[in-house]
Design an enzyme around this catalytic site. Sequence first.
Site, PDB file in Angstrom:
ATOM      1  N   GLU A 262       0.857  -1.194   0.000  1.00  0.00           N
ATOM      2  CA  GLU A 262       0.000   0.000   0.000  1.00  0.00           C
ATOM      3  C   GLU A 262       0.889   1.238   0.000  1.00  0.00           C
ATOM      4  O   GLU A 262       1.842   1.280   0.788  1.00  0.00           O
ATOM      5  CB  GLU A 262      -0.897   0.007   1.237  1.00  0.00           C
ATOM      6  CG  GLU A 262      -1.910  -1.121   1.221  1.00  0.00           C
ATOM      7  CD  GLU A 262      -2.846  -1.099   2.439  1.00  0.00           C
ATOM      8  OE1 GLU A 262      -2.762  -0.169   3.264  1.00  0.00           O
ATOM      9  OE2 GLU A 262      -3.662  -2.019   2.548  1.00  0.00           O
ATOM     10  N   HIS A 280      -7.894   1.102   1.311  1.00  0.00           N
ATOM     11  CA  HIS A 280      -7.792   0.993   2.777  1.00  0.00           C
ATOM     12  C   HIS A 280      -8.635   2.079   3.462  1.00  0.00           C
ATOM     13  O   HIS A 280      -8.113   2.903   4.217  1.00  0.00           O
ATOM     14  CB  HIS A 280      -6.316   1.074   3.208  1.00  0.00           C
ATOM     15  CG  HIS A 280      -6.075   0.517   4.583  1.00  0.00           C
ATOM     16  ND1 HIS A 280      -4.894  -0.079   4.952  1.00  0.00           N
ATOM     17  CD2 HIS A 280      -6.845   0.470   5.689  1.00  0.00           C
ATOM     18  CE1 HIS A 280      -4.952  -0.464   6.214  1.00  0.00           C
ATOM     19  NE2 HIS A 280      -6.143  -0.133   6.678  1.00  0.00           N
TER      20      HIS A 280
END
Length: 312
Positions: A262, A280
């Site tokens: 990420e 997220h």
Amino acid sequence: MTMKKVLITETINEEGINLLKEKFHVDLINGITKEELKEIIGEYDALIVRSNPKIDEDVIKNAKKLKIIGRAGNGIDNISLDAATKRGIVVANTPDSNSMSACELAIGLILNQSRNIAQADAHLKGGGWNRDRFMGTELYGKTIGIIGLGRIGSLLARRMAAFGMNVIAYDPYISDERFERFGARKKEHLRELLEEADFITVHTPKTTETIGMIGEDEISLMKDGVRIVNAARGGIIDEKALYRGLEEGKVASAGLDVHQVEPCENNPLVCLPNVVVTPHIGATTIEAQQNVGRSVADQVIKGLAGEIVPNA
Ligand code: NAD
Ligand code: MLT
């Protein structure tokens, strides 16, 4: 007397920032890299982080004055607890503050898979009107397998039962009473859950035990056409194995809020039409961020005053 200094590396709610500003000098450096953080961390008494950057031994060894790291959220897999503990730095998270939001996002990813909402939206906005392309499936009467019946898993169990789903769960660390309380049929072995569930959702922490706990072997045990959600942590489901399962048609679809890397970089899962991805955002609600901001500010205030820090 010089004011103590607090560094925040990803925006937290304004109320939390204002509480901190009443007592400390506060710097907010959104998107700071690990290298940049290493250079300046020595000036700070407290650090507040969300998911990025990683707070590893390298950062902590430069944190000469640091007394407390506040994790504005639940998972602490991005902080080296060993390194912090060795230097006497308190690590505090806010585990209850965003559970409801994360649970509701997981439900969104489940519903999206049963009804192809995101795909149909893109289709219509692209000028299409093909209703047959979006044949869905009801949740009613299907079996949902929840891996990890903690805060979020248990909220989900109750809510999915309200949809008329059969709820089964695997969690080797909790009592039978907890399964009963949340209306989930206990599965002693992960294998049984994998074989029975139409929808599978993971809600464990990311630990050495759970990294890759859903890999190729586990996917091969699942029902054909299984649908999978991960709103816990990237890497608990092995992404290569999941990609293969989706491509081969074993897995009908997936909904992923969290990713092995990420922000996502060249992640082929993101491009599959039967995968819905979010960046997220499980805790990205007004309510969760209010809770998180207040809690983490309170923890830092207590930590720097030498008081007991809740949840540390
Ligand atoms: P929790 O600690 O309350 O519950 C986790 C549960 O997993 C516990 O009951 C534990 O016994 C169980 N567990 C641990 N190891 C297991 C294993 N090997 N097999 C099966 N069960 C196991 O955690 P939570 O608050 O419910 O959070 C769950 C996950 O969601 C965490 O990874 C957390 O970081 C993540 N999270 C993500 C978001 C988001 O924005 N997407 C938001 C909040 C939390
Ligand atoms: C958490 O662990 O609390 C979540 O991943 C949410 C977040 O980091 O914002």
